[in-house]
Design an enzyme around this catalytic site. Structure first.
Site, PDB file in Angstrom:
ATOM      1  N   ASP A 165      28.234 -13.674 -26.896  1.00 41.93           N
ATOM      2  CA  ASP A 165      27.918 -12.257 -27.070  1.00 41.93           C
ATOM      3  C   ASP A 165      28.965 -11.445 -26.303  1.00 41.93           C
ATOM      4  OD1 ASP A 165      26.519  -9.578 -26.540  1.00 41.93           O
ATOM      5  OD2 ASP A 165      25.113 -10.578 -27.882  1.00 41.93           O
ATOM      6  N   GLY A 220      33.161 -11.995 -34.524  1.00 38.50           N
ATOM      7  CA  GLY A 220      32.759 -11.312 -35.754  1.00 38.50           C
ATOM      8  C   GLY A 220      33.037 -12.130 -36.994  1.00 38.50           C
ATOM      9  N   TYR A 250      31.696   5.703 -31.977  1.00 35.73           N
ATOM     10  CA  TYR A 250      32.407   4.515 -32.441  1.00 35.73           C
ATOM     11  C   TYR A 250      33.908   4.692 -32.272  1.00 35.73           C
ATOM     12  CZ  TYR A 250      34.632   1.346 -35.802  1.00 35.73           C
ATOM     13  OH  TYR A 250      35.455   0.419 -36.397  1.00 35.73           O
ATOM     14  N   ARG A 295      31.235  -6.292 -48.162  1.00 43.70           N
ATOM     15  CA  ARG A 295      30.965  -5.140 -47.313  1.00 43.70           C
ATOM     16  C   ARG A 295      29.458  -5.025 -47.108  1.00 43.70           C
ATOM     17  NH1 ARG A 295      32.951  -2.303 -43.209  1.00 43.70           N
ATOM     18  NH2 ARG A 295      34.170  -0.522 -43.890  1.00 43.70           N
ATOM     19  N   GLY A 327      31.083 -11.408 -40.248  1.00 37.29           N
ATOM     20  CA  GLY A 327      31.243 -10.130 -40.920  1.00 37.29           C
ATOM     21  C   GLY A 327      32.187 -10.220 -42.108  1.00 37.29           C
ATOM     22  N   GLN A 328      32.390  -9.081 -42.768  1.00 35.21           N
ATOM     23  CA  GLN A 328      33.282  -9.040 -43.927  1.00 35.21           C
ATOM     24  C   GLN A 328      34.675  -9.579 -43.578  1.00 35.21           C
ATOM     25  OE1 GLN A 328      34.436  -5.529 -46.895  1.00 35.21           O
ATOM     26  NE2 GLN A 328      35.474  -5.256 -44.942  1.00 35.21           N
ATOM     27  N   GLU A 376      39.377   5.527 -37.691  1.00 32.98           N
ATOM     28  CA  GLU A 376      38.467   6.552 -37.194  1.00 32.98           C
ATOM     29  C   GLU A 376      38.954   7.154 -35.876  1.00 32.98           C
ATOM     30  OE1 GLU A 376      35.575   7.947 -38.329  1.00 32.98           O
ATOM     31  OE2 GLU A 376      35.678   6.886 -40.239  1.00 32.98           O
ATOM     32  N   SER A 384      40.797   1.046 -35.386  1.00 32.26           N
ATOM     33  CA  SER A 384      40.236   1.726 -36.550  1.00 32.26           C
ATOM     34  C   SER A 384      40.907   3.063 -36.805  1.00 32.26           C
ATOM     35  CB  SER A 384      38.735   1.954 -36.334  1.00 32.26           C
ATOM     36  OG  SER A 384      38.205   2.803 -37.322  1.00 32.26           O
ATOM     37  N   LEU A 425      37.303  -9.174 -33.939  1.00 29.30           N
ATOM     38  CA  LEU A 425      36.814  -8.317 -35.011  1.00 29.30           C
ATOM     39  C   LEU A 425      35.397  -7.799 -34.753  1.00 29.30           C
ATOM     40  CD1 LEU A 425      37.963 -10.516 -38.057  1.00 29.30           C
ATOM     41  CD2 LEU A 425      39.326  -8.953 -36.649  1.00 29.30           C
ATOM     42  N   HIS A 464      38.703  -0.608 -45.503  1.00 28.10           N
ATOM     43  CA  HIS A 464      38.937  -1.726 -46.409  1.00 28.10           C
ATOM     44  C   HIS A 464      37.593  -2.309 -46.816  1.00 28.10           C
ATOM     45  CE1 HIS A 464      39.355  -2.831 -42.192  1.00 28.10           C
ATOM     46  NE2 HIS A 464      38.882  -4.034 -42.479  1.00 28.10           N
TER      47      HIS A 464
END
Length: 346
Positions: free
Chosen positions: A63, A8, A153, A188, A11-12, A132, A130, A85, A183
């Site tokens: 991948d 990742g 997720y 983002r 990504g951010q 979440e 996370s 990540l 964050h």
């Protein structure tokens, strides 16, 4: 010289982490998915031709669905540290792509852990867990709070969390879960609500758009500044023993608060330009997430510097500048005071 592998990396968090590690003298390797179009804008400023002497950033195609390729990459690089990540990380999209989310976000972690175990390399492993995962658990949430996931997720992240614990306890791997609360940053993704707000406001002020469509404005989140959180990731792998850590600011703010502060900062009338679209609501909503991160403060000596209002201003300054507008500049000045000189956003 240490070697790190980042999944990742485009990504951010991956881009900020790559910057941080390069500033610390690491050789940094990143896994990217093959695509017919370039999707590496967040790390373009870091990239150098690998043929040039002194290059310390290297990219590899791979991948999370391909265990053989992951094993080959890890065996060939022999990284001292792995920061995992990559995932399908959009919560709302996970309801539409639940099987894919489970495969990449959940099983992808297992494939990496198994590749580490089979390689026999004494690497340290970081898993991006996370907040979440806490779902409907009442705030504040810490390392002892029972998980109650409310999305595909979150369920996939919880599976990955427990696999890290199993490999740590069963195979004695140095593996940590960083349970990071929301964050944000100028990097983002534009479909995530905070960046959707700041970018949308800037586009309205520039005359390119007339409306900003949002979903649930009542959801509350613990929002921090992404470069601070990648520092916490790095600190977890510098400890003598592996552990799991909650990372956040300890404050909770609603989407409405973020929207109001962003509009107030640049003088936009919210009532005239913002509308609610039910398509952006999740089938099941997480009402309130707020971190109790005493363990990270005590063991990692980690403390957030950027407050909620400064975060809003940083992101608004960025999107105003990107839209060709004059920004108030208070966010930029807050960044200058905080000492994040290695995070090259402005």
């Amino acid at each position: 010289m240490k070697k790190a592998l980042i999944t990742g990396i485009t990504g951010q968090d991956g881009s900020y982490l790559a910057e941080l590690l390069l500033s610390k003298g690491y050789d940094v390797h990143g896994i990217v998915r093959r695509s017919s179009s370039f999707n590496r804008s967040r790390i373009d400023h870091l990239y150098q031709d690998p043929h040039l002497p002194g290059t310390r950033l290297f990219l590899h195609y791979g991948d999370l669905s391909d265990s053989g390729q992951l094993t080959e990459i890890i065996y060939n690089i022999k990284p001292d540290e792995i920061f995992h990540l990559a995932s399908q990380s959009h919560v709302r999209v996970s309801f539409d792509l639940s099987e894919y989310t489970g495969d990449i976000t959940g099983l992808g972690t297992t494939r990496l852990l198994e590749a580490v175990r089979r390689s026999g390399i004494p690497t340290k492993f970081y898993q991006a867990s996370s907040s979440e995962m806490f779902g409907s658990a009442p705030p504040p949430q810490n390392e002892q709070t029972p998980f109650k996931p409310l999305s595909p997720y979150a369920a996939a992240k919880l599976y990955a969390y427990w696999m890290v614990r199993n490999y740590r306890e069963g195979y004695n791997l140095f593996a940590c879960n960083g349970i990071l609360f929301n964050h944000e940053s100028p990097r983002r993704g534009e479909t995530f609500v905070t960046r959707k707000i700041t970018r949308g406001i800037a586009q309205i002020l520039a005359g390119r758009e007339k409306r900003l469509y949002l979903g649930n404005l009542n959801a509350k989140r613990d929002w921090g500044y992404a470069p601070e959180y990648v520092e916490a990731m790095w600190l977890m792998l510098q400890q003598a023993n592996p552990d799991d850590y909650v990372v956040g600011t300890g404050e909770s703010h609603s989407v409405m608060e973020f929207l109001e502060e962003a509009c107030k900062y640049v003088g936009l009338d919210r009532e005239k330009h913002v509308e609610i679209d039910k398509n952006y609501f999740r089938p099941v909503e997480v009402d309130n997430l707020r971190a109790d991160c005493r363990l990270a403060r005590e063991k990692l000596n980690w403390e957030p510097k950027i407050c909620f209002l400064d975060l809003v201003k940083i992101m608004m300054d960025y999107d105003m500048t990107k839209a060709g507008l004059q920004s108030p500049g208070e966010g930029i000045r807050a960044l200058q005071r905080s000492g994040f000189g290695w995070a090259k956003d402005f």
